[in-house]
Scaffold this motif. Structure first.
Motif, PDB file in Angstrom:
ATOM      1  N   ARG A 110      -7.413   5.455  -3.299  1.00  0.00           N
ATOM      2  CA  ARG A 110      -8.292   5.036  -2.198  1.00  0.00           C
ATOM      3  C   ARG A 110      -8.418   6.121  -1.112  1.00  0.00           C
ATOM      4  NH1 ARG A 110      -9.363  -0.428  -2.968  1.00  0.00           N
ATOM      5  NH2 ARG A 110      -7.888  -1.374  -4.411  1.00  0.00           N
ATOM      6  N   ILE A 111      -7.568   7.127  -1.161  1.00  0.00           N
ATOM      7  CA  ILE A 111      -7.718   8.269  -0.245  1.00  0.00           C
ATOM      8  C   ILE A 111      -9.080   8.933  -0.475  1.00  0.00           C
ATOM      9  CG2 ILE A 111      -6.824  10.590   0.312  1.00  0.00           C
ATOM     10  CD1 ILE A 111      -4.026   9.600  -0.120  1.00  0.00           C
ATOM     11  N   ASN A 171       1.506   7.335   1.378  1.00  0.00           N
ATOM     12  CA  ASN A 171       0.577   8.451   1.597  1.00  0.00           C
ATOM     13  C   ASN A 171      -0.849   7.984   1.878  1.00  0.00           C
ATOM     14  OD1 ASN A 171       2.752  10.072   1.157  1.00  0.00           O
ATOM     15  ND2 ASN A 171       1.707  11.448  -0.264  1.00  0.00           N
ATOM     16  N   LEU A 172      -1.227   6.828   1.322  1.00  0.00           N
ATOM     17  CA  LEU A 172      -2.561   6.278   1.601  1.00  0.00           C
ATOM     18  C   LEU A 172      -2.652   5.891   3.082  1.00  0.00           C
ATOM     19  CD1 LEU A 172      -5.332   5.090   0.712  1.00  0.00           C
ATOM     20  CD2 LEU A 172      -4.137   2.976   0.174  1.00  0.00           C
ATOM     21  N   MET A 188       0.841  -1.215   0.000  1.00  0.00           N
ATOM     22  CA  MET A 188       0.000   0.000   0.000  1.00  0.00           C
ATOM     23  C   MET A 188       0.866   1.251   0.000  1.00  0.00           C
ATOM     24  SD  MET A 188      -3.303  -0.209   2.417  1.00  0.00           S
ATOM     25  CE  MET A 188      -3.959  -1.868   2.451  1.00  0.00           C
ATOM     26  N   PRO A 189       0.508   2.280  -0.783  1.00  0.00           N
ATOM     27  CA  PRO A 189       1.346   3.497  -0.820  1.00  0.00           C
ATOM     28  C   PRO A 189       1.418   4.182   0.553  1.00  0.00           C
ATOM     29  CG  PRO A 189      -0.347   3.537  -2.544  1.00  0.00           C
ATOM     30  CD  PRO A 189      -0.645   2.368  -1.680  1.00  0.00           C
ATOM     31  N   ALA A 209      -2.759   9.042   5.172  1.00  0.00           N
ATOM     32  CA  ALA A 209      -4.062   9.726   5.119  1.00  0.00           C
ATOM     33  C   ALA A 209      -5.066   9.053   6.059  1.00  0.00           C
ATOM     34  CB  ALA A 209      -4.595   9.733   3.686  1.00  0.00           C
ATOM     35  N   TYR A 210      -5.108   7.711   6.012  1.00  0.00           N
ATOM     36  CA  TYR A 210      -6.053   6.985   6.873  1.00  0.00           C
ATOM     37  C   TYR A 210      -5.642   7.123   8.350  1.00  0.00           C
ATOM     38  CZ  TYR A 210      -8.740   4.844   3.091  1.00  0.00           C
ATOM     39  OH  TYR A 210      -9.586   4.643   2.016  1.00  0.00           O
ATOM     40  N   THR A 263      -5.740  15.233   4.032  1.00  0.00           N
ATOM     41  CA  THR A 263      -5.771  14.090   3.097  1.00  0.00           C
ATOM     42  C   THR A 263      -5.639  14.563   1.640  1.00  0.00           C
ATOM     43  OG1 THR A 263      -8.189  14.123   3.155  1.00  0.00           O
ATOM     44  CG2 THR A 263      -7.097  12.534   4.582  1.00  0.00           C
ATOM     45  N   THR A 306      -6.360  10.652   9.662  1.00  0.00           N
ATOM     46  CA  THR A 306      -7.809  10.819   9.880  1.00  0.00           C
ATOM     47  C   THR A 306      -8.194  10.307  11.270  1.00  0.00           C
ATOM     48  OG1 THR A 306      -8.272  10.601   7.528  1.00  0.00           O
ATOM     49  CG2 THR A 306     -10.095  10.113   9.030  1.00  0.00           C
ATOM     50  N   ASP A 354      -3.410   2.490  -6.182  1.00  0.00           N
ATOM     51  CA  ASP A 354      -3.990   2.404  -4.831  1.00  0.00           C
ATOM     52  C   ASP A 354      -4.135   3.748  -4.122  1.00  0.00           C
ATOM     53  OD1 ASP A 354      -4.742  -0.214  -4.443  1.00  0.00           O
ATOM     54  OD2 ASP A 354      -2.694  -0.858  -3.977  1.00  0.00           O
ATOM     55  N   ILE A 355      -3.313   4.730  -4.514  1.00  0.00           N
ATOM     56  CA  ILE A 355      -3.367   6.034  -3.833  1.00  0.00           C
ATOM     57  C   ILE A 355      -4.756   6.675  -3.967  1.00  0.00           C
ATOM     58  CG2 ILE A 355      -2.525   7.518  -5.732  1.00  0.00           C
ATOM     59  CD1 ILE A 355      -1.331   7.801  -2.135  1.00  0.00           C
ATOM     60  N   ALA A 358     -13.299   0.284   1.353  1.00  0.00           N
ATOM     61  CA  ALA A 358     -12.372   1.261   0.770  1.00  0.00           C
ATOM     62  C   ALA A 358     -11.009   0.640   0.461  1.00  0.00           C
ATOM     63  CB  ALA A 358     -12.215   2.441   1.713  1.00  0.00           C
ATOM     64  N   LEU A 359     -10.505  -0.183   1.388  1.00  0.00           N
ATOM     65  CA  LEU A 359      -9.137  -0.693   1.231  1.00  0.00           C
ATOM     66  C   LEU A 359      -9.050  -1.985   0.413  1.00  0.00           C
ATOM     67  CD1 LEU A 359      -7.405  -0.050   4.674  1.00  0.00           C
ATOM     68  CD2 LEU A 359      -7.106   1.198   2.543  1.00  0.00           C
ATOM     69  N   TYR A 360     -10.057  -2.848   0.532  1.00  0.00           N
ATOM     70  CA  TYR A 360      -9.925  -4.182  -0.072  1.00  0.00           C
ATOM     71  C   TYR A 360     -10.966  -4.524  -1.137  1.00  0.00           C
ATOM     72  CZ  TYR A 360      -6.931  -4.503   3.984  1.00  0.00           C
ATOM     73  OH  TYR A 360      -5.962  -4.245   4.907  1.00  0.00           O
ATOM     74  N   TYR A 393     -11.919   7.690  -0.661  1.00  0.00           N
ATOM     75  CA  TYR A 393     -12.998   7.171   0.199  1.00  0.00           C
ATOM     76  C   TYR A 393     -13.005   7.790   1.594  1.00  0.00           C
ATOM     77  CZ  TYR A 393     -13.096   3.870  -3.615  1.00  0.00           C
ATOM     78  OH  TYR A 393     -13.158   3.333  -4.872  1.00  0.00           O
ATOM     79  N   TYR A 394     -11.940   8.492   1.960  1.00  0.00           N
ATOM     80  CA  TYR A 394     -11.930   9.223   3.228  1.00  0.00           C
ATOM     81  C   TYR A 394     -12.023  10.729   2.992  1.00  0.00           C
ATOM     82  CZ  TYR A 394     -11.173   5.690   6.844  1.00  0.00           C
ATOM     83  OH  TYR A 394     -11.342   4.673   7.745  1.00  0.00           O
ATOM     84  N   TRP A 407      -2.864  13.113  -1.101  1.00  0.00           N
ATOM     85  CA  TRP A 407      -3.290  12.508  -2.362  1.00  0.00           C
ATOM     86  C   TRP A 407      -2.655  13.264  -3.537  1.00  0.00           C
ATOM     87  CZ3 TRP A 407      -9.201  12.216  -3.919  1.00  0.00           C
ATOM     88  CH2 TRP A 407      -9.346  11.406  -5.053  1.00  0.00           C
TER      89      TRP A 407
END
Lengths: 44, 228
Positions: free
Chosen positions: B38-39, A4-5, A1-2, A8-9, B93, A12, B35-36, B23-25, B41-42, B97
Protein backbone atom coordinates in the motif's frame (compact mmCIF):
# COMPACT_ATOMS: atom_id res chain seq x y z
CA UNK A 1 -0.72 -2.74 9.53
CA UNK A 2 3.03 -3.13 8.84
CA UNK A 3 5.28 -0.67 10.67
CA UNK A 4 6.97 0.56 7.47
CA UNK A 5 3.60 1.30 5.85
CA UNK A 6 2.60 3.50 8.78
CA UNK A 7 6.04 5.11 8.76
CA UNK A 8 5.82 5.87 5.02
CA UNK A 9 2.40 7.53 5.36
CA UNK A 10 3.42 9.39 8.52
CA UNK A 11 6.71 10.63 7.05
CA UNK A 12 4.87 11.85 3.93
CA UNK A 13 2.55 14.03 6.00
CA UNK A 14 5.29 15.16 8.39
CA UNK A 15 7.34 16.44 5.42
CA UNK A 16 4.33 18.19 3.88
CA UNK A 17 3.43 19.62 7.29
CA UNK A 18 6.95 20.95 7.80
CA UNK A 19 6.89 22.51 4.34
CA UNK A 20 3.59 24.24 5.12
CA UNK A 21 5.14 25.55 8.37
CA UNK A 22 8.10 26.91 6.34
CA UNK A 23 5.69 28.62 3.91
CA UNK A 24 3.69 30.13 6.79
CA UNK A 25 6.91 31.41 8.37
CA UNK A 26 8.01 32.95 5.05
CA UNK A 27 4.58 34.61 4.63
CA UNK A 28 4.74 36.08 8.15
CA UNK A 29 8.26 37.44 7.54
CA UNK A 30 7.18 39.06 4.27
CA UNK A 31 4.16 40.64 6.00
CA UNK A 32 6.44 42.08 8.71
CA UNK A 33 8.81 43.49 6.07
CA UNK A 34 5.88 45.11 4.24
CA UNK A 35 4.68 46.70 7.48
CA UNK A 36 8.16 48.01 8.30
CA UNK A 37 8.50 49.49 4.83
CA UNK A 38 5.12 51.22 5.08
CA UNK A 39 5.75 52.53 8.62
CA UNK A 40 5.87 56.35 8.57
CA UNK A 41 9.36 57.70 9.25
CA UNK A 42 10.14 60.07 12.18
CA UNK A 43 10.19 63.14 9.92
CA UNK A 44 6.81 62.50 8.33
CA UNK B 1 -6.78 34.83 2.25
CA UNK B 2 -8.35 34.63 -1.15
CA UNK B 3 -11.64 32.70 -1.38
CA UNK B 4 -10.59 30.66 -4.42
CA UNK B 5 -7.52 29.43 -2.57
CA UNK B 6 -9.54 28.42 0.50
CA UNK B 7 -12.09 26.62 -1.69
CA UNK B 8 -9.33 24.80 -3.57
CA UNK B 9 -7.63 23.86 -0.28
CA UNK B 10 -10.89 22.38 1.06
CA UNK B 11 -11.51 20.40 -2.16
CA UNK B 12 -7.91 19.11 -1.98
CA UNK B 13 -8.37 18.07 1.65
CA UNK B 14 -11.53 16.15 0.68
CA UNK B 15 -9.69 14.43 -2.19
CA UNK B 16 -6.76 13.49 0.07
CA UNK B 17 -9.05 11.95 2.70
CA UNK B 18 -10.98 10.01 0.06
CA UNK B 19 -7.71 8.82 -1.51
CA UNK B 20 -6.28 7.81 1.90
CA UNK B 21 -9.37 5.69 2.57
CA UNK B 22 -9.03 4.07 -0.88
CA UNK B 23 -5.35 3.32 -0.32
CA UNK B 24 -5.60 1.90 3.21
CA UNK B 25 -9.01 0.20 3.32
CA UNK B 26 -10.69 -0.12 -0.09
CA UNK B 27 -7.88 -1.34 -2.39
CA UNK B 28 -7.40 -5.12 -2.15
CA UNK B 29 -4.33 -6.53 -0.42
CA UNK B 30 -1.62 -7.57 -2.86
CA UNK B 31 -1.03 -11.35 -2.82
CA UNK B 32 2.75 -11.63 -2.55
CA UNK B 33 3.73 -8.46 -0.67
CA UNK B 34 0.70 -8.07 1.56
CA UNK B 35 -0.24 -4.74 3.14
CA UNK B 36 3.22 -3.20 2.70
CA UNK B 37 2.38 -2.82 -1.02
CA UNK B 38 0.00 0.00 0.00
CA UNK B 39 3.05 2.29 0.13
CA UNK B 40 2.66 2.21 -3.67
CA UNK B 41 -0.38 4.57 -3.38
CA UNK B 42 1.82 7.30 -1.89
CA UNK B 43 5.16 6.49 -3.51
CA UNK B 44 4.00 6.52 -7.15
CA UNK B 45 1.75 9.64 -7.05
CA UNK B 46 4.54 11.53 -5.23
CA UNK B 47 6.92 10.58 -8.06
CA UNK B 48 4.38 11.72 -10.69
CA UNK B 49 3.94 15.10 -8.96
CA UNK B 50 7.73 15.53 -8.63
CA UNK B 51 8.17 14.80 -12.37
CA UNK B 52 5.36 17.21 -13.27
CA UNK B 53 6.90 19.93 -11.08
CA UNK B 54 10.33 19.50 -12.65
CA UNK B 55 8.78 19.58 -16.12
CA UNK B 56 6.87 22.77 -15.22
CA UNK B 57 10.15 24.15 -13.87
CA UNK B 58 11.80 23.46 -17.25
CA UNK B 59 9.00 25.24 -19.14
CA UNK B 60 9.07 28.24 -16.77
CA UNK B 61 12.88 28.40 -17.02
CA UNK B 62 12.76 28.41 -20.83
CA UNK B 63 10.11 31.16 -20.74
CA UNK B 64 12.32 33.12 -18.33
CA UNK B 65 15.40 32.72 -20.56
CA UNK B 66 13.40 33.99 -23.55
CA UNK B 67 11.33 36.77 -21.97
CA UNK B 68 13.13 37.58 -18.66
CA UNK B 69 9.70 37.56 -17.02
CA UNK B 70 9.78 37.77 -13.22
CA UNK B 71 6.50 35.80 -13.05
CA UNK B 72 8.12 32.90 -14.94
CA UNK B 73 11.10 33.06 -12.57
CA UNK B 74 8.79 32.94 -9.53
CA UNK B 75 6.91 29.99 -11.02
CA UNK B 76 10.20 28.18 -11.74
CA UNK B 77 11.27 28.59 -8.12
CA UNK B 78 7.88 27.44 -6.79
CA UNK B 79 7.82 24.30 -8.95
CA UNK B 80 11.44 23.38 -8.12
CA UNK B 81 10.81 23.71 -4.38
CA UNK B 82 7.59 21.68 -4.42
CA UNK B 83 9.25 19.14 -6.74
CA UNK B 84 12.06 18.66 -4.21
CA UNK B 85 9.52 18.14 -1.40
CA UNK B 86 7.75 15.38 -3.36
CA UNK B 87 11.04 13.85 -4.56
CA UNK B 88 12.21 13.68 -0.92
CA UNK B 89 9.07 11.70 -0.11
CA UNK B 90 9.77 9.33 -3.03
CA UNK B 91 13.32 8.76 -1.73
CA UNK B 92 12.06 8.00 1.79
CA UNK B 93 8.98 5.90 1.01
CA UNK B 94 10.96 3.82 -1.55
CA UNK B 95 13.45 2.36 0.97
CA UNK B 96 10.66 1.90 3.55
CA UNK B 97 8.94 -0.30 0.95
CA UNK B 98 12.16 -1.94 -0.29
CA UNK B 99 13.44 -3.20 3.08
CA UNK B 100 10.63 -5.71 3.81
CA UNK B 101 10.24 -6.69 0.13
CA UNK B 102 13.83 -6.81 -1.21
CA UNK B 103 15.57 -7.26 2.15
CA UNK B 104 17.68 -4.12 1.58
CA UNK B 105 17.02 -0.42 2.08
CA UNK B 106 18.89 0.73 -1.01
CA UNK B 107 20.74 -0.49 -4.08
CA UNK B 108 22.69 1.52 -6.62
CA UNK B 109 20.58 0.53 -9.62
CA UNK B 110 19.80 2.91 -12.50
CA UNK B 111 16.36 4.01 -11.22
CA UNK B 112 17.32 4.65 -7.61
CA UNK B 113 20.66 6.29 -8.40
CA UNK B 114 19.21 8.58 -11.08
CA UNK B 115 16.38 9.59 -8.71
CA UNK B 116 18.90 10.50 -6.01
CA UNK B 117 20.85 12.46 -8.63
CA UNK B 118 17.64 14.24 -9.68
CA UNK B 119 17.02 15.26 -6.07
CA UNK B 120 20.62 16.51 -5.72
CA UNK B 121 20.34 18.55 -8.94
CA UNK B 122 17.22 20.37 -7.78
CA UNK B 123 18.54 20.83 -4.24
CA UNK B 124 21.61 22.45 -5.89
CA UNK B 125 19.21 24.62 -7.89
CA UNK B 126 17.53 25.80 -4.66
CA UNK B 127 20.88 26.35 -2.91
CA UNK B 128 22.08 28.37 -5.90
CA UNK B 129 18.97 30.53 -5.74
CA UNK B 130 19.20 30.94 -1.98
CA UNK B 131 22.87 31.81 -1.58
CA UNK B 132 23.98 33.32 -4.88
CA UNK B 133 23.69 37.09 -5.06
CA UNK B 134 23.61 39.30 -8.09
CA UNK B 135 21.34 39.83 -11.08
CA UNK B 136 22.53 36.73 -12.94
CA UNK B 137 21.17 34.24 -10.38
CA UNK B 138 17.81 33.57 -12.12
CA UNK B 139 19.61 33.09 -15.46
CA UNK B 140 22.13 30.63 -13.97
CA UNK B 141 19.31 28.79 -12.19
CA UNK B 142 17.27 28.58 -15.41
CA UNK B 143 20.25 27.14 -17.29
CA UNK B 144 20.85 24.59 -14.51
CA UNK B 145 17.18 23.64 -14.72
CA UNK B 146 17.40 23.04 -18.49
CA UNK B 147 20.34 20.64 -18.02
CA UNK B 148 18.85 19.10 -14.86
CA UNK B 149 15.59 18.27 -16.60
CA UNK B 150 17.43 15.75 -18.80
CA UNK B 151 17.67 13.55 -15.71
CA UNK B 152 13.86 13.53 -15.40
CA UNK B 153 13.69 11.69 -18.74
CA UNK B 154 16.50 9.36 -17.61
CA UNK B 155 14.74 8.53 -14.32
CA UNK B 156 11.47 7.83 -16.12
CA UNK B 157 13.06 5.65 -18.82
CA UNK B 158 15.68 3.92 -16.65
CA UNK B 159 13.46 0.92 -15.80
CA UNK B 160 12.75 0.46 -19.50
CA UNK B 161 16.38 0.88 -20.64
CA UNK B 162 18.16 -1.12 -17.91
CA UNK B 163 17.66 -4.26 -15.85
CA UNK B 164 16.99 -2.84 -12.40
CA UNK B 165 16.14 -4.05 -8.92
CA UNK B 166 13.28 -1.52 -9.06
CA UNK B 167 10.19 -3.18 -10.61
CA UNK B 168 9.32 -2.71 -14.27
CA UNK B 169 6.50 -0.22 -15.02
CA UNK B 170 3.10 -1.32 -13.76
CA UNK B 171 1.27 1.13 -16.02
CA UNK B 172 2.07 1.26 -19.71
CA UNK B 173 4.75 -1.40 -19.32
CA UNK B 174 3.53 -3.53 -22.20
CA UNK B 175 2.22 -7.11 -22.04
CA UNK B 176 1.80 -8.54 -18.56
CA UNK B 177 1.70 -5.15 -16.85
CA UNK B 178 -1.44 -3.66 -15.34
CA UNK B 179 -3.39 -3.39 -12.11
CA UNK B 180 -6.49 -4.89 -10.54
CA UNK B 181 -9.36 -2.39 -11.24
CA UNK B 182 -9.80 -1.59 -7.51
CA UNK B 183 -6.05 -0.95 -7.18
CA UNK B 184 -6.10 1.19 -10.34
CA UNK B 185 -8.98 3.20 -8.84
CA UNK B 186 -7.08 3.74 -5.56
CA UNK B 187 -3.98 4.77 -7.50
CA UNK B 188 -5.98 7.18 -9.67
CA UNK B 189 -7.65 8.71 -6.59
CA UNK B 190 -4.24 9.29 -5.01
CA UNK B 191 -2.72 10.65 -8.22
CA UNK B 192 -5.58 13.18 -8.56
CA UNK B 193 -5.39 14.13 -4.84
CA UNK B 194 -1.60 14.50 -4.86
CA UNK B 195 -1.69 16.57 -8.06
CA UNK B 196 -4.29 18.86 -6.46
CA UNK B 197 -2.14 19.13 -3.32
CA UNK B 198 1.00 19.78 -5.39
CA UNK B 199 -0.82 22.48 -7.36
CA UNK B 200 -1.98 24.07 -4.10
CA UNK B 201 1.58 24.17 -2.73
CA UNK B 202 2.91 25.61 -6.02
CA UNK B 203 0.16 28.24 -5.96
CA UNK B 204 1.01 29.28 -2.37
CA UNK B 205 4.77 29.32 -3.02
CA UNK B 206 4.30 31.28 -6.28
CA UNK B 207 2.21 33.94 -4.51
CA UNK B 208 4.87 34.24 -1.81
CA UNK B 209 7.67 34.63 -4.33
CA UNK B 210 5.71 37.28 -6.25
CA UNK B 211 5.22 39.19 -2.98
CA UNK B 212 8.96 38.91 -2.28
CA UNK B 213 9.77 40.25 -5.76
CA UNK B 214 7.41 43.22 -5.18
CA UNK B 215 9.00 43.85 -1.80
CA UNK B 216 12.48 43.83 -3.37
CA UNK B 217 11.25 46.40 -5.92
CA UNK B 218 9.85 48.58 -3.11
CA UNK B 219 13.16 48.32 -1.22
CA UNK B 220 15.06 49.31 -4.37
CA UNK B 221 12.68 52.25 -4.90
CA UNK B 222 13.04 53.39 -1.29
CA UNK B 223 16.84 53.15 -1.53
CA UNK B 224 16.77 55.17 -4.75
CA UNK B 225 14.63 57.88 -3.11
CA UNK B 226 17.01 57.91 -0.17
CA UNK B 227 20.05 58.56 -2.34
CA UNK B 228 18.38 61.29 -4.46
Amino acid sequence: MPRNLLLAYAVTWIIHGLYIVVLTHKAARLRREYEELNKPGPGR
Amino acid sequence: MNKKLVFFALVTLGLLLYALNQALYVAPTEETMGDIQRIFYYHVPSAFVAFACFFANLVASLVYLKQRSSAADAFALATAEVGVVFCTIVLITGPLWAKPVWGIWWTWDARLTSTLLLWLIYVSYLILRRFSSGGQTPVLAAVLSVFGSVDVVFVYMSIRWFRTQHPQPVLGGGEGSGLHPAMAHALLANVVAFFAFGALLVWLRYKLERSRQQLDELHALAAERGTN
